[in-house]
Write a protein that holds these residues in place. Sequence first.
Motif: not given
Length: 680
Positions: A203, A247-248, A252, A262, A547, A550
């Motif tokens: 991420c 999220g990747a 985004r 995170s 996602s 995440h």
Amino acid sequence: MKTFGALALAISVAAAQVPYMQYVLTPKSRTLRPATVYNVNGTVSAAQDLVAGRNANTTFSGPSAVTYDFGKNVAGLVSFNVSSASNPAFIGISFTESSLWISPDGCDATADAGIDEALWWQVQSGGHYAAPRQNERGGFRYLNVYHNTTGNVTLSDLTVYYTAVPNYSEQQLAAGIQTGYFHCEDEQINRVWYAGAYTNEMCTIDPTAGNSLIYLGIVNSTSNITTPLPWYNNYTISNGTAVLVDGAKRDRLVWPGDIAISQPGIFVSSYDMEMLRESLDSLLVLQNSSGALPYAGRPFGTALPIWSFTYHLYSLIDINDYYLYTGNETYIKQNWNIFKQALNFSLSFVDESGMANVTTSADWLRFGMGGHNIEANSILYYTINIGISLAQHLNDTSEFVQTWPDVAANIKASANDLLWDPGMNLYRDNDTGTSLHPQDGNAWAVVSNLADTDRAVNISQALQSRWGKYGAPAPEAGATVSPFISGFELQAHYIAGRPAAAVNLTKLMWGDFMLDDPRMTNSTFIEGYSTNGDLHYAPYNNDPRISHAHGWATGPTSTLTFYAAGLQVTSAAGQTWLITPQLGGLKSVEAGYKTNVGSFSSHVTAVGSGLNVTFSTPVGTSGSVQLRYAGGLANLTVTNIGSRKREVMRRQASSQEMQSRVVTLDGLAGGNYTVLLEVS
């Protein structure tokens, strides 16, 4: 209490020397090749030759396809060579995170409905073909190669250029970017910790590769779309060389709530704090004249000016966490007025009840946010106390700041008076007579210390009693399991002194299901799912959109370090610290990380009913040790193993300590210690 002089244990800052690198999922190179062939359709010769380590000579004859499996979630730009081709010839590429959404029609989804287009090229012999920069795919485990014309095409050198963590060089990736580690005797728990670290790395993206949100506000009302939709990751969402997004694959975007989970995970794993500063700055610059901070960053925060009471507060929590982890005095001083203005704006919602009356519905995708809500008021209570601490540090005695303690006290008193349900041993969602007892508000009531010790234990027990086969439910979002809110529940179990509940939930939810279920990526953590185990997330209508990488789902990574290993910093970058392990049924746990002031590590082993704790903290710091135990006669042996003369102190736990079942050692200087707690 005797204070020991100390000589800090030297721990190399070279990431390559961090132990337990065998668990690390970060690629060692930016050039990736598939690991295995997952499936073949039609006539394909030597499909295996495009797998890593083999010379490619894969021929597609007529309409045919191969699904390749990278073995874990990856991200990047696909490219391939064409050795020979009949004319005309077309090759298509599509991507998916979960095996559930592999489709001959396109990719999994980044929009609210439909699926994403595959990438197509008309190819010729001897050609090299690569995805355009705007079609970088942020998350996929499976890559499909399609040939949809007659004749033959032979491909070679199918690769992906890995684009996550763009702020690290090839050399740094090869050496390893991790500065922290974790290990215990339970291999599943170890894998969960490192999967969380890897999810946060996935991420971390190039700031110019954010989601362009071309369907924002359009697809929501067009749920019957069947034609695959174009997609673009080419919007600049931040300054700098890297930015942390939710999220990747999608969204985004920078979301302050996600960062609250995170950022601590990044702190204990890679210490990528400059990237986090740029991420926070992209939110703070959007503060408006009222003091309101955005629900999310660009372009969402400017295209749709939705305001969230809770996410506004998460931005302030994120500022504090960044300061706690880095000790960046300049940063906290530069942003102190932003913090005060934002907090005072939140306090304007406090009414005669003593609590904030929330007038907007936006939150983490829960339903029914509003009113005198327990989640919102718990987060507000927590944030006010952060503000009080920062104000004391900055010597701010301004008029508004002086009102904060009374406001916090009133919120705590009112919430406990009006929202506590003794029959359920949980807080109600609000004071309208609702029967909803939310996971988010109850977990946050414990995390924020709004609930006293007895209620914290009751909440922990009541939340655990609701677990299902696939984890902890979040009834405030329908039939949903929320890894985001469950990350706060993990903390609540530890804070309540029930670490076994936290360990069991980690294994049940993150290990057995989110990591080991075959529909998952087995490397990164999903955004949300249904209580019955379906990969359906109630706030969404479009299941392929979920996602599977995440950052808000990575709670165990920091929680295991902070609570199981007990390795916590309590002031700027660890100038002060707390060692307070809780094994929760694990036999041995060790962890370490570095900050701007040095390296921290702990190794905790169960010894009968007691503990053996070896830890190291930097010279020039100071801290405390708190050891919980089940009860009985406790004896303590403290050995300073770093001093010139090995110093040993022995004492018996006091009667007060034996009553509270917590032994405390204060005033320890940074250094290397072994603490043995023997219980009889």
